[in-house]
Design a protein around this motif. Sequence first.
Motif, short mmCIF file in Angstrom:
data_model
loop_
_atom_site.label_atom_id
_atom_site.label_comp_id
_atom_site.label_asym_id
_atom_site.label_seq_id
_atom_site.Cartn_x
_atom_site.Cartn_y
_atom_site.Cartn_z
N VAL A 1 0.84 -1.20 0.00
CA VAL A 1 0.00 0.00 0.00
C VAL A 1 0.87 1.25 0.00
O VAL A 1 0.60 2.21 -0.74
N GLU A 2 1.93 1.25 0.81
CA GLU A 2 2.83 2.41 0.85
C GLU A 2 3.50 2.62 -0.51
O GLU A 2 3.64 3.76 -0.97
N MET A 3 3.91 1.53 -1.16
CA MET A 3 4.54 1.66 -2.47
C MET A 3 3.54 2.20 -3.50
O MET A 3 3.88 3.08 -4.31
N LEU A 4 2.31 1.73 -3.47
CA LEU A 4 1.29 2.24 -4.40
C LEU A 4 0.98 3.71 -4.12
O LEU A 4 0.76 4.50 -5.06
N GLU A 5 0.97 4.13 -2.85
CA GLU A 5 0.74 5.54 -2.52
C GLU A 5 1.86 6.41 -3.06
O GLU A 5 1.63 7.50 -3.59
N ARG A 6 3.13 5.91 -2.92
CA ARG A 6 4.26 6.68 -3.45
C ARG A 6 4.17 6.80 -4.97
O ARG A 6 4.40 7.88 -5.53
N LEU A 7 3.83 5.70 -5.63
CA LEU A 7 3.69 5.76 -7.10
C LEU A 7 2.56 6.70 -7.50
O LEU A 7 2.67 7.44 -8.49
N TRP A 8 1.49 6.70 -6.75
CA TRP A 8 0.37 7.57 -7.06
C TRP A 8 0.76 9.04 -6.86
O TRP A 8 0.44 9.89 -7.69
N GLN A 9 1.51 9.35 -5.79
CA GLN A 9 1.97 10.72 -5.55
C GLN A 9 2.91 11.17 -6.66
O GLN A 9 2.86 12.32 -7.10
N GLN A 10 3.79 10.25 -7.11
CA GLN A 10 4.72 10.59 -8.19
C GLN A 10 3.99 10.85 -9.50
O GLN A 10 4.33 11.75 -10.26
N SER A 11 2.94 10.10 -9.77
CA SER A 11 2.19 10.29 -11.02
C SER A 11 1.42 11.60 -10.99
O SER A 11 1.21 12.24 -12.01
#
Length: 135
Positions: free
Chosen positions: A122-132
């Motif tokens: 979940v943390e990795m997906l949140e980071r990817l979402w913030q980067q996008s």
Amino acid sequence: MKAKFLNFLTVCVVTLAVLSPELVVFGIIWERHIELLESQNKTCEVSKTGVATQTKNIPLPQTKIHTSEPNLVNKMLTVTEQYKLGTILQWFFVLTPICVGLAIIFYDRYLVYRAAVLKEQVEMLERLWQQSIEQ
């Protein structure tokens, strides 16, 4: 969850502590029972051959001896099988609570591991979402 698990584990340990003396006594009684059966079988065979030779004063025919030997062997095998069954039951009663307790402990550890992996994903997906969003 932890309190329920701790209560269940406590119940398992107390149950094992209560049942272990019974298992020891059961083992001792079972061994004595097997010894009694073996001695009864031996005395029965000795008394059969002894009475027949003393009353008639003639040797027993060989066919009579051969017919009684398989019965003795079958009885001894039955006694041995009963002893093995008693030993298996003893180990079953001892190992079942231990295995259940270990299974609960390992399942609890597995749930903790799966929760940590899910949190990392979940943390990795949140980071990817913030980067996008920033791009």
